[in-house]
Write a protein that holds these residues in place. Structure first.
Motif, PDB file in Angstrom:
ATOM      1  N   ILE A 166     -17.941 -25.615  17.673  1.00  0.00           N
ATOM      2  CA  ILE A 166     -16.869 -24.639  17.887  1.00  0.00           C
ATOM      3  C   ILE A 166     -17.117 -23.405  17.033  1.00  0.00           C
ATOM      4  N   LEU A 167     -17.410 -23.616  15.768  1.00  0.00           N
ATOM      5  CA  LEU A 167     -17.656 -22.500  14.849  1.00  0.00           C
ATOM      6  C   LEU A 167     -18.820 -21.645  15.344  1.00  0.00           C
ATOM      7  N   ASN A 168     -19.931 -22.276  15.659  1.00  0.00           N
ATOM      8  CA  ASN A 168     -21.116 -21.530  16.092  1.00  0.00           C
ATOM      9  C   ASN A 168     -20.874 -20.808  17.418  1.00  0.00           C
ATOM     10  N   GLN A 169     -20.140 -21.429  18.326  1.00  0.00           N
ATOM     11  CA  GLN A 169     -19.857 -20.786  19.608  1.00  0.00           C
ATOM     12  C   GLN A 169     -18.962 -19.557  19.417  1.00  0.00           C
ATOM     13  N   LEU A 170     -17.978 -19.649  18.536  1.00  0.00           N
ATOM     14  CA  LEU A 170     -17.128 -18.482  18.251  1.00  0.00           C
ATOM     15  C   LEU A 170     -17.955 -17.324  17.716  1.00  0.00           C
ATOM     16  N   TYR A 171     -18.865 -17.621  16.832  1.00  0.00           N
ATOM     17  CA  TYR A 171     -19.705 -16.557  16.267  1.00  0.00           C
ATOM     18  C   TYR A 171     -20.657 -15.988  17.317  1.00  0.00           C
ATOM     19  N   GLU A 172     -21.209 -16.843  18.166  1.00  0.00           N
ATOM     20  CA  GLU A 172     -22.085 -16.352  19.232  1.00  0.00           C
ATOM     21  C   GLU A 172     -21.316 -15.456  20.191  1.00  0.00           C
ATOM     22  N   ASN A 173     -20.104 -15.861  20.560  1.00  0.00           N
ATOM     23  CA  ASN A 173     -19.277 -15.052  21.460  1.00  0.00           C
ATOM     24  C   ASN A 173     -18.942 -13.705  20.826  1.00  0.00           C
ATOM     25  N   THR A 174     -18.666 -13.715  19.528  1.00  0.00           N
ATOM     26  CA  THR A 174     -18.339 -12.466  18.818  1.00  0.00           C
ATOM     27  C   THR A 174     -19.551 -11.544  18.792  1.00  0.00           C
ATOM     28  N   LYS A 175     -20.732 -12.093  18.530  1.00  0.00           N
ATOM     29  CA  LYS A 175     -21.947 -11.280  18.521  1.00  0.00           C
ATOM     30  C   LYS A 175     -22.200 -10.655  19.894  1.00  0.00           C
ATOM     31  N   LYS A 176     -22.003 -11.421  20.937  1.00  0.00           N
ATOM     32  CA  LYS A 176     -22.233 -10.922  22.293  1.00  0.00           C
ATOM     33  C   LYS A 176     -21.261  -9.802  22.652  1.00  0.00           C
ATOM     34  N   LEU A 198     -17.874  -1.104   8.856  1.00  0.00           N
ATOM     35  CA  LEU A 198     -18.755  -2.183   9.266  1.00  0.00           C
ATOM     36  C   LEU A 198     -19.188  -3.072   8.100  1.00  0.00           C
ATOM     37  N   ASP A 199     -19.439  -2.499   6.917  1.00  0.00           N
ATOM     38  CA  ASP A 199     -19.826  -3.308   5.754  1.00  0.00           C
ATOM     39  C   ASP A 199     -18.784  -4.372   5.452  1.00  0.00           C
ATOM     40  N   LYS A 200     -17.524  -3.968   5.434  1.00  0.00           N
ATOM     41  CA  LYS A 200     -16.451  -4.927   5.137  1.00  0.00           C
ATOM     42  C   LYS A 200     -16.345  -5.976   6.233  1.00  0.00           C
ATOM     43  N   LYS A 201     -16.530  -5.555   7.476  1.00  0.00           N
ATOM     44  CA  LYS A 201     -16.464  -6.504   8.581  1.00  0.00           C
ATOM     45  C   LYS A 201     -17.598  -7.520   8.487  1.00  0.00           C
ATOM     46  N   ALA A 202     -18.788  -7.055   8.172  1.00  0.00           N
ATOM     47  CA  ALA A 202     -19.929  -7.964   8.032  1.00  0.00           C
ATOM     48  C   ALA A 202     -19.695  -8.937   6.879  1.00  0.00           C
ATOM     49  N   ASP A 203     -19.188  -8.438   5.759  1.00  0.00           N
ATOM     50  CA  ASP A 203     -18.871  -9.309   4.626  1.00  0.00           C
ATOM     51  C   ASP A 203     -17.838 -10.357   5.017  1.00  0.00           C
ATOM     52  N   LYS A 240     -17.788 -23.368   7.370  1.00  0.00           N
ATOM     53  CA  LYS A 240     -18.871 -24.352   7.414  1.00  0.00           C
ATOM     54  C   LYS A 240     -18.723 -25.366   6.284  1.00  0.00           C
ATOM     55  N   LYS A 241     -18.467 -24.890   5.081  1.00  0.00           N
ATOM     56  CA  LYS A 241     -18.286 -25.798   3.940  1.00  0.00           C
ATOM     57  C   LYS A 241     -17.103 -26.730   4.164  1.00  0.00           C
ATOM     58  N   ARG A 242     -16.016 -26.150   4.649  1.00  0.00           N
ATOM     59  CA  ARG A 242     -14.817 -26.951   4.898  1.00  0.00           C
ATOM     60  C   ARG A 242     -15.097 -28.027   5.942  1.00  0.00           C
ATOM     61  N   ILE A 243     -15.777 -27.671   7.016  1.00  0.00           N
ATOM     62  CA  ILE A 243     -16.106 -28.634   8.063  1.00  0.00           C
ATOM     63  C   ILE A 243     -16.996 -29.737   7.502  1.00  0.00           C
ATOM     64  N   GLN A 244     -18.005 -29.364   6.723  1.00  0.00           N
ATOM     65  CA  GLN A 244     -18.922 -30.361   6.159  1.00  0.00           C
ATOM     66  C   GLN A 244     -18.209 -31.307   5.194  1.00  0.00           C
ATOM     67  N   GLU A 245     -17.204 -30.826   4.506  1.00  0.00           N
ATOM     68  CA  GLU A 245     -16.468 -31.665   3.560  1.00  0.00           C
ATOM     69  C   GLU A 245     -15.405 -32.516   4.242  1.00  0.00           C
ATOM     70  N   TYR A 288     -17.578 -17.472   7.808  1.00  0.00           N
ATOM     71  CA  TYR A 288     -18.468 -18.508   8.315  1.00  0.00           C
ATOM     72  C   TYR A 288     -18.796 -19.519   7.204  1.00  0.00           C
ATOM     73  N   ALA A 289     -19.160 -19.007   6.039  1.00  0.00           N
ATOM     74  CA  ALA A 289     -19.540 -19.888   4.924  1.00  0.00           C
ATOM     75  C   ALA A 289     -18.386 -20.804   4.519  1.00  0.00           C
TER      76      ALA A 289
END
Length: 95
Positions: free
Chosen positions: A84-94, A51-56, A66-71, A62-63
């Motif tokens: 899209i990015l935030n929805q993917l992460y929300e779906n993964t959390k659920k 789980l530690d590696k997965k969380a990392d 996010k940086k790539r999208i902002q640039e 995400y970081a």
């Protein structure tokens, strides 16, 4: 579900990292690939040792995205890609 030994997973992550260093990122974001990566991670109570590696991985992915999208995007394109990015992460959390 088959779960490869820990050292195989470490090798996979290292190979992916090395490939990114060598080839860099393409211009388009492979959203299906991102989603498939999350599904393939198979986070469950049976494999919490990893789980530690997965969380990392999730945090760093995400970081980077996010940086790539902002640039790379602005205006409505920036909002669309971040949604899209935030929805993917929300779906993964659920899941």
């Amino acid at each position: 579900m088959f779960s490869p030994p820990k050292h195989d997973r470490d090798d996979e992550l290292e190979n992916f990292r090395a490939e990114l260093v060598q080839n860099g990122l393409g211009q388009e974001i492979d959203w299906r690939g991102v989603e498939n990566d999350f599904v393939a991670m198979d986070i469950s109570k049976e494999n919490t040792a990893w789980l530690d590696k997965k969380a990392d991985y999730l945090t760093s992915r995400y970081a980077v995205l996010k940086k790539r999208i902002q640039e790379q995007y602005s205006g409505s394109g920036l909002k669309e890609q971040m949604d899209i990015l935030n929805q993917l992460y929300e779906n993964t959390k659920k899941r």
